[in-house]
Write a protein that holds these residues in place. Structure first.
Motif, PDB file in Angstrom:
ATOM      1  N   ALA A  13     -22.246  48.859 -31.603  1.00 63.34           N
ATOM      2  CA  ALA A  13     -20.881  49.183 -32.014  1.00 63.34           C
ATOM      3  C   ALA A  13     -20.168  49.996 -30.934  1.00 63.34           C
ATOM      4  O   ALA A  13     -18.985  49.795 -30.660  1.00 63.34           O
ATOM      5  CB  ALA A  13     -20.907  49.964 -33.329  1.00 63.34           C
ATOM      6  N   GLY A  14     -20.920  50.900 -30.280  1.00 60.04           N
ATOM      7  CA  GLY A  14     -20.316  51.718 -29.226  1.00 60.04           C
ATOM      8  C   GLY A  14     -19.719  50.867 -28.121  1.00 60.04           C
ATOM      9  O   GLY A  14     -18.665  51.199 -27.567  1.00 60.04           O
ATOM     10  N   ASN A  40     -19.057  44.375 -39.986  1.00 58.55           N
ATOM     11  CA  ASN A  40     -18.010  45.407 -40.123  1.00 58.55           C
ATOM     12  C   ASN A  40     -17.834  46.222 -38.845  1.00 58.55           C
ATOM     13  O   ASN A  40     -17.367  47.363 -38.882  1.00 58.55           O
ATOM     14  CB  ASN A  40     -18.356  46.338 -41.291  1.00 58.55           C
ATOM     15  N   VAL A  41     -18.234  45.647 -37.702  1.00 53.81           N
ATOM     16  CA  VAL A  41     -18.292  46.439 -36.463  1.00 53.81           C
ATOM     17  C   VAL A  41     -16.940  47.053 -36.097  1.00 53.81           C
ATOM     18  O   VAL A  41     -16.886  48.140 -35.503  1.00 53.81           O
ATOM     19  CB  VAL A  41     -18.850  45.578 -35.299  1.00 53.81           C
ATOM     20  N   LEU A  42     -15.843  46.391 -36.476  1.00 56.95           N
ATOM     21  CA  LEU A  42     -14.528  46.916 -36.090  1.00 56.95           C
ATOM     22  C   LEU A  42     -14.171  48.183 -36.867  1.00 56.95           C
ATOM     23  O   LEU A  42     -13.247  48.903 -36.475  1.00 56.95           O
ATOM     24  CB  LEU A  42     -13.451  45.845 -36.307  1.00 56.95           C
ATOM     25  N   THR A  47     -17.779  52.753 -33.334  1.00 58.91           N
ATOM     26  CA  THR A  47     -16.777  51.909 -32.672  1.00 58.91           C
ATOM     27  C   THR A  47     -15.478  52.683 -32.484  1.00 58.91           C
ATOM     28  O   THR A  47     -14.912  52.722 -31.379  1.00 58.91           O
ATOM     29  CB  THR A  47     -16.495  50.659 -33.534  1.00 58.91           C
ATOM     30  N   ILE A  48     -15.024  53.296 -33.572  1.00 60.05           N
ATOM     31  CA  ILE A  48     -13.731  53.979 -33.546  1.00 60.05           C
ATOM     32  C   ILE A  48     -13.791  55.195 -32.616  1.00 60.05           C
ATOM     33  O   ILE A  48     -12.854  55.476 -31.869  1.00 60.05           O
ATOM     34  CB  ILE A  48     -13.319  54.346 -34.979  1.00 60.05           C
ATOM     35  N   ARG A  62     -10.153  39.795 -33.604  1.00 57.72           N
ATOM     36  CA  ARG A  62     -10.628  38.800 -34.560  1.00 57.72           C
ATOM     37  C   ARG A  62     -12.140  38.680 -34.457  1.00 57.72           C
ATOM     38  O   ARG A  62     -12.705  38.823 -33.382  1.00 57.72           O
ATOM     39  CB  ARG A  62     -10.030  37.423 -34.229  1.00 57.72           C
ATOM     40  N   ILE A  63     -12.765  38.384 -35.592  1.00 56.55           N
ATOM     41  CA  ILE A  63     -14.192  38.046 -35.590  1.00 56.55           C
ATOM     42  C   ILE A  63     -14.318  36.590 -35.993  1.00 56.55           C
ATOM     43  O   ILE A  63     -13.740  36.164 -36.999  1.00 56.55           O
ATOM     44  CB  ILE A  63     -14.973  38.950 -36.568  1.00 56.55           C
ATOM     45  N   VAL A  64     -15.035  35.805 -35.185  1.00 59.06           N
ATOM     46  CA  VAL A  64     -15.221  34.388 -35.489  1.00 59.06           C
ATOM     47  C   VAL A  64     -16.708  34.047 -35.396  1.00 59.06           C
ATOM     48  O   VAL A  64     -17.504  34.835 -34.869  1.00 59.06           O
ATOM     49  CB  VAL A  64     -14.412  33.489 -34.527  1.00 59.06           C
TER      50      VAL A  64
END
Lengths: 250, 250
Positions: A13-14, A40-42, A47-48, A62-64
């Motif tokens: 995530a980092g 849910n990585v975003l 991540t944040i 976007r996640i695809v």
């Protein structure tokens, strides 16, 4: 130019947060994640935290599920991979490839793609052969052959930097003070004469045996390229030396 | 050239580890920490994790109390700071500054420093004025004026990259397969004739009304610049088309 960063099967995530930040400092905001490890990585805390304010990049991202879904509007694909592949696209250094792709301001390339994407594989395994085969070029960031272990977000940072520079870059920040004009040679010569008198007055320079002191100082100040203001300061020093010497001899 | 990275009052252990890794991938290993927040920062878990194998840089690194103690053997100091300072050194983009400092292979600079250090301030406050004033140049990494928040280790990565490139850089990795020779124009023309017969045979091309099909295909293959091996593949396709067409007409 439309520019997209595509992370494929990213684990950490980092690195997603670090990528968002690295993109945004270079003025890019189109991020697509293909099959990341965390759905849910975003929204993960790490991540944040690592995005450090680049939240709009995360919000827009976007996640695809597949690479195919990440490629709309993109005509030119650049893989980033350490190892050249048999039958893969040609391996190039980023700067050379970008110069060839865009041309120069004097001689722009005759056909430019409308959209470019940069693909980054997973931290552990890099890019899959079948993803590399789809690309027009394989970008190899020139690293020490003994230690090529570039962090994912650091690789994004370097590519984003080189690409932004190739697109024209950003100007220097405005100077907080206006550029001060350099003193001309006449002003420098006047200051040196003033300084010479002062050096004689404080008994450092013997006018009967001056050796090469003044030519040496002249060369030193030539290299320093003083401004008019600095000449004024140096003349003030010479004046103070002369005054002090006069007092000492009273 | 002797190259040192100096981190002043760094807060985050992760950034120290990230810096070690960023240096090592560009072939640098001389790291000095001035008054870091954690005295044991070189041995903290987060540091070692983010260093990701650059342990020798951490092992060699020194921790000192003041900037003075970090400057032995260094003649040229580069600050890295977002904001130009009144009375500070001139602000320059890294690439331009490095080119001026080293010259080019064709026209090397007449005097090169023996050692260069890059100074990085703390994550929250950047560099102190008094540290900037000591430097010969202030390097400003060109970032989006709307979002200049570059991570510390990312800034080290970019400076290390530009400096390594200025020093000559690293070569591309050896290609895993030898470069394949491009087909000459005669081989391409032969393939196109073969393909034309096949296109007639499968009733795609009407020899009475060929329009501009073959010139178009010629242009397409010119742009693709096929290799001899690829011409061979395409001739195989044409041959198979002709055979299939012959069977169909039996």
């Amino acid at each position: 130019m439309k520019t997209r960063f595509i992370l494929i099967q990213t684990s950490h995530a980092g690195n997603v947060g670090g990528t968002a930040r690295a993109m945004k400092v270079m003025g890019f905001d189109d991020l697509v994640l293909v099959a990341p490890r965390w759905a849910n990585v975003l929204r993960r805390e790490e991540t944040i935290q690592r995005a450090s304010g680049a939240n709009d990049v995360l919000t827009k991202a976007r996640i695809v599920d597949t690479l195919d879904e990440a490629l709309d509007g993109i005509e030119h694909l650049c893989a980033t991979a350490m190892t050249p592949r048999d039958f893969g696209p040609p391996t190039r250094h980023p700067r050379e490839h970008f110069a060839a792709l865009l041309g120069t301001p004097e001689a722009p390339a005759s056909t430019r793609p409308g959209g470019v994407a940069f693909l980054f594989g997973s931290e552990r395994f890099g890019m899959r052969n079948e993803d590399v085969y789809r690309c027009h070029a394989c970008l190899s960031i020139p690293t020490d052959p003994q230690f090529g272990s570039l962090n994912l977000a650091a690789a994004v940072q370097l590519i984003a930097y080189d690409w932004r520079q190739a697109l024209g870059g950003y100007a220097l920040p405005p100077a907080s003070a206006p550029e001060r004009p350099l003193a001309d040679a006449k002003a420098l010569a006047g200051m040196l004469q003033h300084l010479e008198q002062a050096l004689v007055a404080v008994d450092f320079l013997d006018p009967e045996a001056p050796k090469k002191l003044m030519p040496r100082l002249n060369q030193l100040f030539n290299r320093a390229a003083p401004t008019e203001e600095e000449i004024h300061i140096l003349r003030g020093v010479a004046k103070a030396m002369l005054q002090t010497a006069a007092q000492a001899k009273r």
